[in-house]
Design an enzyme around this catalytic site. Structure first.
Site, PDB file in Angstrom:
ATOM      1  N   GLU A 118     -16.432   4.376 -16.067  1.00  0.00           N
ATOM      2  CA  GLU A 118     -15.359   4.406 -17.050  1.00  0.00           C
ATOM      3  C   GLU A 118     -15.929   3.450 -18.377  1.00  0.00           C
ATOM      4  O   GLU A 118     -16.668   3.009 -18.131  1.00  0.00           O
ATOM      5  CB  GLU A 118     -14.358   3.302 -16.352  1.00  0.00           C
ATOM      6  CG  GLU A 118     -13.095   3.079 -17.596  1.00  0.00           C
ATOM      7  CD  GLU A 118     -12.409   3.976 -18.247  1.00  0.00           C
ATOM      8  OE1 GLU A 118     -11.818   4.937 -17.524  1.00  0.00           O
ATOM      9  OE2 GLU A 118     -12.386   3.984 -19.377  1.00  0.00           O
TER      10      GLU A 118
ATOM     11  N   HIS B 126      17.725  -5.151   4.414  1.00  0.00           N
ATOM     12  CA  HIS B 126      16.334  -5.873   4.991  1.00  0.00           C
ATOM     13  C   HIS B 126      15.961  -5.310   6.257  1.00  0.00           C
ATOM     14  O   HIS B 126      16.855  -4.632   7.194  1.00  0.00           O
ATOM     15  CB  HIS B 126      17.021  -7.266   5.180  1.00  0.00           C
ATOM     16  CG  HIS B 126      16.182  -8.193   5.944  1.00  0.00           C
ATOM     17  ND1 HIS B 126      14.747  -8.804   5.203  1.00  0.00           N
ATOM     18  CD2 HIS B 126      15.853  -8.517   7.242  1.00  0.00           C
ATOM     19  CE1 HIS B 126      13.959  -9.259   6.214  1.00  0.00           C
ATOM     20  NE2 HIS B 126      14.679  -9.301   7.439  1.00  0.00           N
TER      21      HIS B 126
END
Ligand code: FAD
Length: 468
Positions: free
Chosen positions: A209, A447
């Site tokens: 990069e 949940h």
């Protein structure tokens, strides 16, 4: 051959073009869609043929294999697997099957909405006419409205022209075998998604990069869990360095560090993923009087170009180059042509990076919000404290919310973690509906789900978190 005359002509059958055509068909407009096909195209465009869908299929297969390898090594869940092997040819066949189903589906949808499809390369003659090079000869198409949706193509690095061992994401998605050593040039989302997938499939991967860190388009906090996973996968990351060419034998990549030092990275294949550019050349765009912005066709908030009744959507019109942006623009254009007053609002466009772990962002980061002049309140909730994340064996990551300090209006939401791409809808909806921290804090979240981390991040920004 007789001319085809229609109300709307769409050039390009990617997400921008085919959605424009479907919506225009739904609204009763007479539509012709022209798609050239070929290596990077076909109905569904880059996205369905050589982009979003095949890359996600490959990533899923790589994950499945990596999980099996992990179970074989240490069986952390108590599931014992004997030495898994990979039949990569079948992986590619499976991926191609998904692509085939989806592109066939686009064809069927276009037909259902009475869109006429012309297969061939379109060349603009003027702002109302194009000439299509079809298998049965040239075909002239004329329409009152022209929608340009020719998309984008891989940017070419002059030091590493495509061919031989130097490949783009298109070739990477259809390789005959997993390369032993893969060098990836560019640590943006495409380079990292594919680099991580090939590492899981068994390749030795090095990522190069030019910037001083991976995922330069994302803030550093979001990038860190991905950097940790790259390390765990044994992927070498070289930052602040540029690829300067291939060795004479073609089996190594020359790399130039920022300080001038040079070294080689041994590689059987080099995947160049340094970005994409709008497809503006090769179809007579210069015959139209269009204003440009950078390398893109300039459009206003209705996606109208500088020429009357010439519209443009998708990657051709700029960043973010994402399929869902292209589709949203397509709907706006079709409805505008049908006479509705519509505008494209790009302030809430989720962006997902399907790395491991995944990243999703919508709206502003805390820094961007401050730069825009807001005083902000930030809440972050780690997946380490989320029950569902633990049951998935994926506790690295967090959800982060950024809200205005004065009235708690959400300005941005981001998450990094396994499976967080599926939270993009909830995040986008919250911003689009103008939610405040209290709205999310007062919503009952199921949940155990990852979405509870969004709930808790908002509570935390309010100083009311329950589970940390
Ligand atoms: P395109 O999809 O590029 O389609 C343009 C079409 O026009 C092509 O089919 C082309 O053949 C045709 N065409 C061009 N010129 C002519 C002509 N003269 N005559 C006839 N036809 C023509 N985006 C996401 O949102 N999520 C992702 O996960 C994602 N992953 C990606 C992964 C990879 C590896 C790549 C390369 C891209 C990815 N993208 C992703 C980006 C996404 O593919 C593009 O943003 C999207 O396809 C843009 O749609 P479009 O309609 O503007 O153009």
């Amino acid at each position: 051959m007789a001319e085809i005359i229609a109300k709307v002509m769409v050039i390009g059958g990617g997400p921008g073009g085919y959605v424009t055509a479907i919506r225009a068909g739904q609204l009763g407009l007479d539509v012709v869609l022209i798609e050239q096909g070929g290596r990077e195209g076909g109905l569904g465009g880059t996205c369905l043929n050589v982009g979003c869908i095949p890359s996600k299929a490959l990533i899923h297969a790589a994950d499945a294999f990596a999980h099996a390898v992990e179970q074989a090594k240490s069986a952390p869940l108590g599931v014992r697997v004997e030495r898994p092997t990979l039949e990569f040819g079948r992986t590619i066949e499976w991926k191609d099957g998904i692509v085939g189903r989806l592109t066939g589906g686009v064809g069927a949808l276009l037909k259902r909405h009475k869109v006429k499809i012309v297969h061939g390369h379109a060349e603009m003659v003027d702002g109302k006419t194009c000439r299509v090079d079809t298998d049965t000869g040239p075909q002239v198409v004329k329409a009152e409205h022209v929608v340009l949706a020719t998309g984008s193509e891989t940017a070419i690095l002059p030091s590493l022209p495509f061919g031989g061992r130097v490949i783009s994401s298109t070739e990477a998605l259809s390789l005959p075998a997993v390369p032993e050593r893969l060098a990836v040039v560019g640590a943006g989302y495409i380079g990292l998604e594919l680099g991580m997938a090939f590492a899981k499939l068994g390749a030795r991967v090095t990522v190069l990069e030019a910037a001083d860190r991976i995922l330069p388009a994302y803030d550093a906090e979001l990038m860190r869990p991905v950097a940790r996973r790259l390390k765990a996968l044994g992927i070498e990351v070289v930052t602040g360095a540029r690829a300067s060419g291939l060795s004479p034998a073609g089996d190594a990549l020359h790399v130039m560090q920022g300080d001038g030092a040079a070294h080689d990275i041994a590689a059987d294949l080099v995947l160049v993923a340094t970005g994409r550019r709008a497809r503006t050349a090769g179809f007579g765009l210069d015959r139209l009087d269009l204003s440009m912005r950078g390398g893109f066709v300039q459009v206003d908030e209705r996606c109208a170009t500088s020429m009357l009744n010439v519209w443009a959507v998708g990657d051709l019109t700029g960043e973010p180059m994402l399929a869902h942006r292209a589709m949203a623009q397509g709907v706006v254009v079709a409805e505008s042509i049908a006479g509705q007053r519509r505008a494209f609002d790009g302030s809430v466009i989720p962006a997902v990076c399907f790395t491991d772990p995944e990243i999703v962002t919508v709206g502003l980061s805390p820094d961007a919000a401050r730069t825009a002049g807001h005083e902000v309140q930030v809440g972050q909730f780690p997946f380490q404290a989320n029950g569902r994340a633990l049951t998935l064996g994926a506790e690295d990551g967090f959800v982060r919310v950024t809200a205005r300090a004065d009235n708690h209006l959400l300005l941005g939401i981001a998450a990094v973690g396994a499976g967080v791409s599926e939270l993009a809808g909830a995040f986008g909806l919250a911003l689009e509906m103008g939610a405040r921290l209290e709205d999310i804090g007062g919503t009952i979240h199921a949940h155990p789900t990852l979405g509870e981390a969004f709930h808790e991040a908002c509570l935390r920004a309010l100083g009311e978190t329950l589970h940390i």
